[in-house]
Design a protein around this motif. Structure first.
Motif, PDB file in Angstrom:
ATOM      1  N   ALA A 154     -33.953   7.143 -32.561  1.00 36.40           N
ATOM      2  CA  ALA A 154     -34.437   8.327 -33.269  1.00 36.40           C
ATOM      3  C   ALA A 154     -34.930   7.966 -34.661  1.00 36.40           C
ATOM      4  CB  ALA A 154     -33.312   9.365 -33.351  1.00 36.40           C
ATOM      5  N   PHE A 155     -34.191   7.074 -35.325  1.00 37.66           N
ATOM      6  CA  PHE A 155     -34.553   6.668 -36.681  1.00 37.66           C
ATOM      7  C   PHE A 155     -35.933   6.024 -36.710  1.00 37.66           C
ATOM      8  CE2 PHE A 155     -34.529   3.621 -40.226  1.00 37.66           C
ATOM      9  CZ  PHE A 155     -34.274   4.481 -41.276  1.00 37.66           C
ATOM     10  N   MET A 156     -36.245   5.276 -35.637  1.00 32.63           N
ATOM     11  CA  MET A 156     -37.561   4.618 -35.550  1.00 32.63           C
ATOM     12  C   MET A 156     -38.695   5.639 -35.541  1.00 32.63           C
ATOM     13  SD  MET A 156     -36.805   1.582 -32.805  1.00 32.63           S
ATOM     14  CE  MET A 156     -38.553   1.200 -32.686  1.00 32.63           C
ATOM     15  N   TYR A 157     -38.377   6.862 -35.106  1.00 30.31           N
ATOM     16  CA  TYR A 157     -39.403   7.917 -35.062  1.00 30.31           C
ATOM     17  C   TYR A 157     -39.192   8.914 -36.204  1.00 30.31           C
ATOM     18  CZ  TYR A 157     -40.711   6.183 -30.468  1.00 30.31           C
ATOM     19  OH  TYR A 157     -41.152   5.396 -29.432  1.00 30.31           O
ATOM     20  N   ASP A 158     -38.441   8.433 -37.209  1.00 32.91           N
ATOM     21  CA  ASP A 158     -38.204   9.238 -38.412  1.00 32.91           C
ATOM     22  C   ASP A 158     -37.504  10.556 -38.078  1.00 32.91           C
ATOM     23  OD1 ASP A 158     -38.224   9.672 -41.140  1.00 32.91           O
ATOM     24  OD2 ASP A 158     -40.181  10.676 -41.100  1.00 32.91           O
ATOM     25  N   LEU A 159     -36.538  10.502 -37.131  1.00 26.17           N
ATOM     26  CA  LEU A 159     -35.773  11.678 -36.713  1.00 26.17           C
ATOM     27  C   LEU A 159     -34.290  11.434 -36.949  1.00 26.17           C
ATOM     28  CD1 LEU A 159     -37.520  12.478 -33.310  1.00 26.17           C
ATOM     29  CD2 LEU A 159     -37.770  13.756 -35.450  1.00 26.17           C
ATOM     30  N   ASN A 160     -33.589  12.488 -37.369  1.00 31.82           N
ATOM     31  CA  ASN A 160     -32.154  12.417 -37.588  1.00 31.82           C
ATOM     32  C   ASN A 160     -31.468  13.577 -36.875  1.00 31.82           C
ATOM     33  OD1 ASN A 160     -31.979  10.169 -39.648  1.00 31.82           O
ATOM     34  ND2 ASN A 160     -33.385  11.580 -40.702  1.00 31.82           N
ATOM     35  N   ASN A 161     -30.171  13.417 -36.615  1.00 30.74           N
ATOM     36  CA  ASN A 161     -29.405  14.493 -35.989  1.00 30.74           C
ATOM     37  C   ASN A 161     -29.557  15.777 -36.799  1.00 30.74           C
ATOM     38  OD1 ASN A 161     -27.959  13.518 -33.623  1.00 30.74           O
ATOM     39  ND2 ASN A 161     -27.017  12.061 -35.033  1.00 30.74           N
ATOM     40  N   GLY A 162     -29.830  16.865 -36.073  1.00 36.38           N
ATOM     41  CA  GLY A 162     -29.967  18.171 -36.719  1.00 36.38           C
ATOM     42  C   GLY A 162     -31.377  18.544 -37.070  1.00 36.38           C
ATOM     43  N   ASP A 163     -32.314  17.590 -36.991  1.00 34.90           N
ATOM     44  CA  ASP A 163     -33.713  17.920 -37.270  1.00 34.90           C
ATOM     45  C   ASP A 163     -34.258  18.860 -36.187  1.00 34.90           C
ATOM     46  OD1 ASP A 163     -33.609  16.282 -39.445  1.00 34.90           O
ATOM     47  OD2 ASP A 163     -34.829  14.666 -38.566  1.00 34.90           O
ATOM     48  N   SER A 164     -35.207  19.692 -36.587  1.00 30.87           N
ATOM     49  CA  SER A 164     -35.898  20.564 -35.615  1.00 30.87           C
ATOM     50  C   SER A 164     -36.960  19.763 -34.869  1.00 30.87           C
ATOM     51  CB  SER A 164     -36.536  21.739 -36.338  1.00 30.87           C
ATOM     52  OG  SER A 164     -37.223  22.571 -35.435  1.00 30.87           O
ATOM     53  N   TYR A 165     -37.104  20.078 -33.585  1.00 32.91           N
ATOM     54  CA  TYR A 165     -38.074  19.317 -32.787  1.00 32.91           C
ATOM     55  C   TYR A 165     -38.670  20.268 -31.748  1.00 32.91           C
ATOM     56  CZ  TYR A 165     -40.071  15.437 -30.104  1.00 32.91           C
ATOM     57  OH  TYR A 165     -40.931  14.559 -29.470  1.00 32.91           O
ATOM     58  N   THR A 166     -39.979  20.247 -31.607  1.00 40.08           N
ATOM     59  CA  THR A 166     -40.664  21.104 -30.623  1.00 40.08           C
ATOM     60  C   THR A 166     -41.058  20.284 -29.405  1.00 40.08           C
ATOM     61  OG1 THR A 166     -41.506  22.578 -32.348  1.00 40.08           O
ATOM     62  CG2 THR A 166     -42.634  22.621 -30.205  1.00 40.08           C
ATOM     63  N   VAL A 167     -40.675  20.792 -28.256  1.00 41.25           N
ATOM     64  CA  VAL A 167     -40.959  20.122 -26.979  1.00 41.25           C
ATOM     65  C   VAL A 167     -42.012  20.930 -26.241  1.00 41.25           C
ATOM     66  CG1 VAL A 167     -39.989  19.186 -24.852  1.00 41.25           C
ATOM     67  CG2 VAL A 167     -38.541  19.436 -26.891  1.00 41.25           C
ATOM     68  N   SER A 168     -43.050  20.272 -25.749  1.00 40.88           N
ATOM     69  CA  SER A 168     -44.082  20.925 -24.947  1.00 40.88           C
ATOM     70  C   SER A 168     -44.323  20.069 -23.717  1.00 40.88           C
ATOM     71  CB  SER A 168     -45.368  21.089 -25.759  1.00 40.88           C
ATOM     72  OG  SER A 168     -46.353  21.777 -24.995  1.00 40.88           O
ATOM     73  N   CYS A 169     -43.948  20.626 -22.556  1.00 42.66           N
ATOM     74  CA  CYS A 169     -43.998  19.799 -21.354  1.00 42.66           C
ATOM     75  C   CYS A 169     -43.929  20.673 -20.105  1.00 42.66           C
ATOM     76  CB  CYS A 169     -42.813  18.826 -21.381  1.00 42.66           C
ATOM     77  SG  CYS A 169     -42.734  17.738 -19.954  1.00 42.66           S
ATOM     78  N   GLY A 170     -44.653  20.286 -19.054  1.00 32.84           N
ATOM     79  CA  GLY A 170     -44.567  20.979 -17.763  1.00 32.84           C
ATOM     80  C   GLY A 170     -44.955  22.434 -17.823  1.00 32.84           C
ATOM     81  N   GLY A 171     -45.841  22.779 -18.762  1.00 37.42           N
ATOM     82  CA  GLY A 171     -46.252  24.178 -18.882  1.00 37.42           C
ATOM     83  C   GLY A 171     -45.263  25.021 -19.658  1.00 37.42           C
TER      84      GLY A 171
END
Length: 442
Positions: A414-431
């Motif tokens: 996650a750190f490699m993608y500049d993400l940490n526990n508790g961060d907001s993340y939007t998922v768009s997949c499979g419609g």
């Protein structure tokens, strides 16, 4: 002797006051004798002295024309029934009396049309009561009554008629097709017979149930028979609503007879000609059972788009559709259906959220490492919602959360993608699209 004298005087007085021309037209050529014996038997009948009434009634019946008096037929049926009972051990004479009884009903119906329905229904009852053992005679007699009366037939006669038809079938005197036809016709007639009271409604319901039990128990309508009889009929008239309805009704009442192609085709014709939410849902279930996934989905979507279902039914349909979609790889449709189910009925929230979590837990997403793992965060979100909405699902939800959690990314990933526990993340997949929270393996 005194009673007889009174009767004789009454007859003489009646003769003295009647105009000759009128008497001859109504009471026949020998009007005096006709009137005399009418008077004799009537007086005895009123006194319930039936043994004395019978010989005088016979004379009146022989001498008087049918139009003389309706009572000669009404009273005659009572007197002849008594004779039938009295001569039960004399088959030949009893049968002659039964023939007389039937003739009385027929003549009354002919000459007194206002009372024809009553006369013919009484005839049917007497045929069934007094011709037991002669299924052919019962069948012929009742068929005649039903043909003449139609929707005015007494309900019980429809059951007796079917019983006699089945008995003839079992004796190889009537074919299966005819018995099936009689059953269908009689059920349809019964459905049109008015029932103005609760007692009448219950009677008709009981008779319908008895007819169905009798028919199913007879094994006349085996699936093999129905297929042999109705396949060519349907193929010749694939858009005939009556034929399609008969097929569906017959096969629905026959054990193990709803998984064949004819049943599906007939049900499809019924929906095509008389579409409704219920028939669309029925076709969804049929096609689903046959793994016709796209056809099933089409009919469920049609049912859900209908305006003739209430909110509770729509909620139930949506949840069932969501389950169907999960099983058949239609994640986006299933997710939308589960959401709609919750909107319509909050009591379905626990189960619907569980389905939604399952959908996210099985969706396959492309992209980088985080994109491929992110759906498991959403899946866990919905499992948590499910157990909050319905605590009885907690065990199942926790098990699924445990399975999904093993696919969370490592903290370093996650750190490699500049993400940490508790961060907001939007998922768009499979419609589908969802906003979730970053979580890494502990």
């Amino acid at each position: 002797m005194k009673k007889l004298t009174v009767i004789t005087l009454a007859a003489v007085m009646l003769l003295g006051t009647a105009a000759v021309s009128s008497a001859q037209s109504k009471y026949g050529a020998d009007s005096a004798e006709c009137i005399k014996y009418l008077s004799y038997y009537t007086e005895y009948y009123k006194q319930k002295n039936y043994d004395e009434a019978i010989p005088n009634w016979r004379k009146a019946y022989k001498l008087c024309p049918p139009q003389a008096r309706q009572g000669i037929f009404v009273d005659g049926t009572t007197l002849v029934r008594r004779l039938i009972t009295k001569n039960a051990n004399n088959p030949e004479y009893k049968r002659a009396l039964v023939d007389t009884l039937i003739a009385l009903h027929n003549t009354r119906a002919e000459y007194y049309p206002k009372y024809a329905v009553t006369a013919l229904n009484n005839k049917g009852t007497d045929i069934n009561n007094y011709l037991k053992g002669d299924n052919q005679a019962i069948y012929d007699g009742l068929e005649d009554v039903i043909t003449k009366l139609g929707d005015e037939t007494k309900a019980s006669l429809l059951l007796f008629d079917l019983n006699s038809a089945i008995a003839l079938y079992q004796d190889d005197k009537l074919d299966a097709e005819k018995v099936i036809e009689i059953y269908q016709r009689n059920v349809e007639i019964l459905g049109r017979i008015p029932a103005d009271t609760d007692v009448a409604k219950q009677t008709n319901t009981d008779i319908k149930n008895d007819m169905e039990s009798l028919f199913v128990g007879s094994k006349v309508a085996s699936c093999e028979n129905i297929l042999a009889i109705y396949t060519p009929r349907f193929e010749a008239n694939p858009d005939d609503l009556d034929i399609a309805s008969n097929i569906v009704r017959m096969m629905s009442a026959t054990e193990n007879c709803t998984s064949n192609d004819l049943y599906l085709r007939a049900a499809t014709t019924m929906h095509k000609l008389q579409p409704s939410a219920q028939s669309a849902y029925f076709l969804f279930r049929l096609n689903s059972s046959k793994n016709n996934v796209d056809e099933a989905a089409k009919y469920m979507e049609e049912a859900l788009a209908s305006s003739d279902i209430d909110a509770a039914t729509a909620a139930s349909y949506n949840y069932e559709y969501a389950t169907f979609c999960v099983k058949n790889g239609k994640g986006a449709q299933g997710f939308a259906a589960a959401q709609k189910a919750i909107e319509l009925d909050e009591n379905l929230a626990g189960k619907a959220y569980y389905l939604m979590g399952t959908i996210w837990g099985t969706v396959s997403c492309g992209g980088d490492e985080i994109s491929r793992r992110a759906p498991y965060w959403v899946a866990c979100d919905y499992m948590n919602k499910a157990k909050q909405a319905d605590p009885s699902l907690a065990e199942d939800c926790n098990r699924m959360i445990g399975q999904y959690s093993v696919y969370f990314p490592q903290t370093a990933e996650a750190f490699m993608y500049d993400l940490n526990n508790g961060d907001s993340y939007t998922v768009s997949c499979g419609g589908m699209r969802a906003t979730t929270t970053v979580r890494t393996q502990k």
